[in-house]
Design a protein around this motif. Sequence first.
Motif, mmCIF file in Angstrom:
data_model
loop_
_atom_site.group_PDB
_atom_site.id
_atom_site.type_symbol
_atom_site.label_atom_id
_atom_site.label_comp_id
_atom_site.label_asym_id
_atom_site.label_seq_id
_atom_site.Cartn_x
_atom_site.Cartn_y
_atom_site.Cartn_z
ATOM 1 N N VAL A 80 0.824 -1.216 0.000
ATOM 2 C CA VAL A 80 0.000 0.000 0.000
ATOM 3 C C VAL A 80 0.858 1.265 0.000
ATOM 4 O O VAL A 80 0.611 2.180 -0.801
ATOM 5 C CB VAL A 80 -0.982 -0.009 1.188
ATOM 6 C CG1 VAL A 80 -1.737 1.313 1.270
ATOM 7 C CG2 VAL A 80 -1.964 -1.163 1.051
ATOM 8 N N PRO A 81 1.887 1.378 0.873
ATOM 9 C CA PRO A 81 2.706 2.604 0.837
ATOM 10 C C PRO A 81 3.387 2.852 -0.503
ATOM 11 O O PRO A 81 3.402 3.992 -0.995
ATOM 12 C CB PRO A 81 3.746 2.368 1.950
ATOM 13 C CG PRO A 81 3.096 1.395 2.865
ATOM 14 C CD PRO A 81 2.283 0.504 1.986
ATOM 15 N N LEU A 82 3.955 1.805 -1.117
ATOM 16 C CA LEU A 82 4.725 1.993 -2.346
ATOM 17 C C LEU A 82 3.843 2.176 -3.566
ATOM 18 O O LEU A 82 4.142 3.002 -4.438
ATOM 19 C CB LEU A 82 5.673 0.808 -2.560
ATOM 20 C CG LEU A 82 6.877 0.718 -1.614
ATOM 21 C CD1 LEU A 82 7.704 -0.511 -1.934
ATOM 22 C CD2 LEU A 82 7.735 1.967 -1.696
ATOM 23 N N LEU A 83 2.753 1.404 -3.660
ATOM 24 C CA LEU A 83 1.938 1.414 -4.870
ATOM 25 C C LEU A 83 0.773 2.396 -4.827
ATOM 26 O O LEU A 83 0.219 2.740 -5.868
ATOM 27 C CB LEU A 83 1.399 0.003 -5.148
ATOM 28 C CG LEU A 83 2.446 -1.074 -5.465
ATOM 29 C CD1 LEU A 83 1.762 -2.388 -5.806
ATOM 30 C CD2 LEU A 83 3.352 -0.642 -6.613
ATOM 31 N N ILE A 84 0.405 2.856 -3.641
ATOM 32 C CA ILE A 84 -0.757 3.737 -3.541
ATOM 33 C C ILE A 84 -0.401 5.079 -2.897
ATOM 34 O O ILE A 84 -0.572 6.132 -3.511
ATOM 35 C CB ILE A 84 -1.897 3.055 -2.746
ATOM 36 C CG1 ILE A 84 -2.347 1.771 -3.455
ATOM 37 C CG2 ILE A 84 -3.073 4.014 -2.570
ATOM 38 C CD1 ILE A 84 -3.418 0.991 -2.724
ATOM 39 N N VAL A 85 0.109 5.048 -1.668
ATOM 40 C CA VAL A 85 0.303 6.291 -0.917
ATOM 41 C C VAL A 85 1.367 7.184 -1.530
ATOM 42 O O VAL A 85 1.151 8.391 -1.746
ATOM 43 C CB VAL A 85 0.644 5.983 0.554
ATOM 44 C CG1 VAL A 85 0.943 7.279 1.312
ATOM 45 C CG2 VAL A 85 -0.514 5.246 1.218
ATOM 46 N N THR A 86 2.543 6.614 -1.843
ATOM 47 C CA THR A 86 3.627 7.437 -2.403
ATOM 48 C C THR A 86 3.246 8.046 -3.753
ATOM 49 O O THR A 86 3.450 9.258 -3.953
ATOM 50 C CB THR A 86 4.920 6.611 -2.530
ATOM 51 O OG1 THR A 86 5.313 6.157 -1.221
ATOM 52 C CG2 THR A 86 6.041 7.452 -3.112
ATOM 53 N N PRO A 87 2.687 7.274 -4.713
ATOM 54 C CA PRO A 87 2.250 7.916 -5.967
ATOM 55 C C PRO A 87 1.193 8.998 -5.749
ATOM 56 O O PRO A 87 1.249 10.058 -6.398
ATOM 57 C CB PRO A 87 1.674 6.745 -6.780
ATOM 58 C CG PRO A 87 2.382 5.540 -6.255
ATOM 59 C CD PRO A 87 2.555 5.805 -4.791
ATOM 60 N N LEU A 88 0.237 8.756 -4.853
ATOM 61 C CA LEU A 88 -0.788 9.774 -4.585
ATOM 62 C C LEU A 88 -0.165 11.039 -4.002
ATOM 63 O O LEU A 88 -0.620 12.154 -4.284
ATOM 64 C CB LEU A 88 -1.838 9.227 -3.618
ATOM 65 C CG LEU A 88 -2.830 8.198 -4.172
ATOM 66 C CD1 LEU A 88 -3.777 7.743 -3.084
ATOM 67 C CD2 LEU A 88 -3.610 8.763 -5.354
ATOM 68 N N THR A 89 0.895 10.876 -3.212
ATOM 69 C CA THR A 89 1.561 12.039 -2.629
ATOM 70 C C THR A 89 2.298 12.838 -3.699
ATOM 71 O O THR A 89 2.233 14.070 -3.733
ATOM 72 C CB THR A 89 2.545 11.599 -1.532
ATOM 73 O OG1 THR A 89 1.850 10.792 -0.564
ATOM 74 C CG2 THR A 89 3.138 12.800 -0.821
ATOM 75 N N PHE A 90 2.996 12.140 -4.590
ATOM 76 C CA PHE A 90 3.698 12.836 -5.667
ATOM 77 C C PHE A 90 2.716 13.539 -6.603
ATOM 78 O O PHE A 90 3.019 14.615 -7.129
ATOM 79 C CB PHE A 90 4.556 11.847 -6.460
ATOM 80 C CG PHE A 90 5.911 11.621 -5.868
ATOM 81 C CD1 PHE A 90 6.951 12.518 -6.101
ATOM 82 C CD2 PHE A 90 6.154 10.528 -5.058
ATOM 83 C CE1 PHE A 90 8.198 12.312 -5.548
ATOM 84 C CE2 PHE A 90 7.405 10.319 -4.495
ATOM 85 C CZ PHE A 90 8.434 11.216 -4.739
ATOM 86 N N LEU A 91 1.547 12.926 -6.810
ATOM 87 C CA LEU A 91 0.539 13.512 -7.690
ATOM 88 C C LEU A 91 -0.411 14.447 -6.941
ATOM 89 O O LEU A 91 -1.367 14.943 -7.534
ATOM 90 C CB LEU A 91 -0.271 12.399 -8.366
ATOM 91 C CG LEU A 91 0.524 11.470 -9.293
ATOM 92 C CD1 LEU A 91 -0.352 10.308 -9.753
ATOM 93 C CD2 LEU A 91 1.075 12.234 -10.489
ATOM 94 N N GLY A 92 -0.134 14.676 -5.662
ATOM 95 C CA GLY A 92 -1.029 15.477 -4.851
ATOM 96 C C GLY A 92 -0.599 16.919 -4.675
ATOM 97 O O GLY A 92 -1.118 17.606 -3.801
#
Length: 253
Positions: free
Chosen positions: A170-182
């Motif tokens: 979840v952190p690598l595939l969801i949270v980190t990309p959402l943060t970069f795109l946020g």
Amino acid sequence: MNWPAIRAIYGFEMHRAFRTLLQSIVAPVISTSLYFVVFGAAIGGRITSVDGVPYGAFIVPGLIMLTLLTQSIANASFGIYFPRFSGTIYEILSAPISATEIVAGYVGAAATKSIMLGLIILATSALFVPLRIEHPFVMVLFLVLTAVTFSLFGFVIGLWADGFEKLQLVPLLIVTPLTFLGGSFYSIDMLPPLWRSVSLLNPVVYLISGFRWSFYGHSDVNPAVSLAMAVVFLVACLAAVAWIFRTGYRLKS
């Protein structure tokens, strides 16, 4: 409330962080500093300012939020997963301590470590760029609220995961990309209208926007909406944790 039990869990988790100081504190600070140097130097030379704020200073709230989200999840998920992995979770569950006290100990320690990291990064950033915090109370509120919320989220992940690989899923595939795109490194107002509308579906946008508003008084989203979204996610995480302890999901098997 069994305060000695909470202090025991909290103290153990904090002691574990200080035993692995390089991994828990130093490594995230160095990684974030590298983001700051690379993005500030590479992009800052082309984008001098955003909303009247120098680009180097503009990305500081995003970098702090990036660290806060990822480290809160990592600290809390590993903190509760390791007792499950080693079997010591059954000793905790059989002790005279309630679910609220267990969560308070683990989540409190994870949130404390994340807040410490956020403050260290804030102090480090001040060495590179001039910072101002127009709304310090709101800044602290977002800092604590985000750390607690995502520590609860990490706690849920730590209970859900049945292997070390899932802890990172979840952190690598969801949270980190959402943060970069946020909007960590840009304002979503710079995007075309279609992509700006799509970005508003990203919950991390609201956290970063509200946190950035506390620094510079500028935000992509109304700060009240950002705060409301953070509270909604907190309530959802609390509900998930309550359900897990009520049903025994991943705890009794």
